[in-house]
Design an enzyme around this catalytic site. Sequence first.
Site: not given
Length: 649
Positions: A221-224
């Site tokens: 995933s992208d961060w968060g």
Amino acid sequence: MKYDLKKFTLEEKVRLVAGKDTWHTDDLDGKVYKVKVSDGPVGLRTPNLGGEWGGKTIPAVAFPSTQVLAQSWTPALAYKTGELLADECIERNVDVLLAPGINVKRLPQCGRNFEYVSEDPYLSGIFGREYIKGVQDHHVGTSLKHYCANNQENSRLSQSSELDERTLREIYTYNFKIALEAKPWTVMSSYNAVNGLKVSQHKKLNDMLREDLGFDGLIMSDWGAVDNHVASVKSGLDLEMPYKKENMEALLAAVQSGEVTEEELDARCIKVLELCEKCENEKKLQKISTTVDERRKAAQRVAEEGIVLLKNNGVLPIGDGKSVSVIGEGATKNISGGGSSRVVLDRDAAKLPDELRACLPASEISHVEFYGGKISRCINNAYGKDVSVVCVDQIDSEGIDRDSIRLSSRLEEVIIETARLNPNTVVVLYCGSVIDMTAWGDKVAAIVTAGYPGERGNAAIAKILSGKVNPSGKTTETYPETLDDCLANHCLRDFCHSIYSDGLLVGYRWYDTAKYMGKENEARVRYPFGYGLSYSSFEYSGLKLADNGDNILVEFDVKNVSDIDGKECAQVYYRKPVSSVFRPYKELCGFEKKLIKSGKSEHYTITVPKEYLAYYSTATDKWEIEKGDYEILVGASCEDIRLMGKANI
Ligand code: GLC
């Protein structure tokens, strides 16, 4: 695989599929290899050991922004940049570099355009592919990002990109289709939703990535970007970054309750363990092959190849002995854009006045900064000089889109007043994306767009301004007259939804097609896609087309009819005048840049795979290559077509 899944407890498996901290996977207390990841596409942004987001970033070599690299139209430089960043990674024990970013530049005001390649998905894919090869050939991994349709920064965490299947296939995942030929170790899924579902839990998109686009690595995933880790695991996302305690607990409960089956969890764990094993094995093969100084020199070469000369009434190149006034501080501070790709230096970036003095030893070069309201002094300093160079900047950043693509009114005034005092005014743009120049573009003698040129960028600019380097960069994004001329800005957009009713008509696909349909006054272009001036001039001739089954061979000659050696990027577009489906007027399908000695000719042979001429049929749910006549157009830019031929399939 080295690791035996049966030897992992349920709790260990749940830990595996979520990061340990901001930059590492969980090594289960030494049971598996700990993968270290780091930004970014144009230089390492690695926090020092103790720090995470807040930690002081360790300085690194600052390469030119991806926008500048792409404007070189030289995929070999993307490969080279990848190789050099691999060395930076090896020195820092980074296993996976979180790059390249290849999202299509749909909105000129998007805050991250500096970090991406082009408005054209084919060009974006080619550069992404070569960059990935450069990094991974040196046994460091990459994370191709951000999959997909992540084309604005405003409300990027909540906004849903609403687009039809053909647009999704032909534009917003076509770049990934091409880049994936390089087999990146990982793909990073994006923050946004597509058609109402967060990409981090979008089974259809994850399946498409694996089954249609041939990806067999790990999806992180992208961060968060993960709202619901249970749904993400079930959708095929392999790794949530970074670790989020509540997500971990929810996932554990879901596996215990059976909401997530052990098989579903195991499938994700296998991808993580495969990555751990790959990183551990590849690390043994790593070796550093360049010094920091060699990397900095290469960064300068990328800038020399990617800076674009947009306008020149003959004031450039500046002759040695001419008096020059340099105005503005953009010349020293903006070496990279804002956000996760920002690079920190442990030394000064090259300064334009110093670099100009080195290139023009007999010239008197004066420099006045704007700060402290000394604008009048800046402008007066231009009076009576042979040339005034006005450096203007604009920091674009991840996380926020620009409201306008004009320079600040203060900078516009400086340009206008300087040009009034000195007709030989040259503007150098240190900007991350295209600029609306309507207020001043016709009042100046020359315009150079330097993007964020990296730590050696001003050395490159000085060489171009003084003629030591003959500019050869070309735009990879259309410069519209105003934002209003861009179709995407007429599509409905709010915090929750961005409706891609512009469909296939992104970038030059819009401006070309609008012109063809008699709507050019709603699609005004100041500088077209693929455009850039040189100090040389070139003539094209002798187009020959051949069909060798899977490809169309496009051959032609280009002659340098000036007395200065120069490089010319020739572009190949195809057009299907009669088609069963709607198509943009023409589309890029090949290009090549060559050095051509003055007075000489070079022969270009560009192979166009017929699959590049296909459209995605939502009637048959597959790529179709229509039979019939195609026009092959060879141009110095998308608007400056020099040769045209017909091919029949
Ligand atoms: C950021 C960016 C992504 C980056 C990651 C880690 O939000 O979207 O490109 O690699 O988070 O910094």
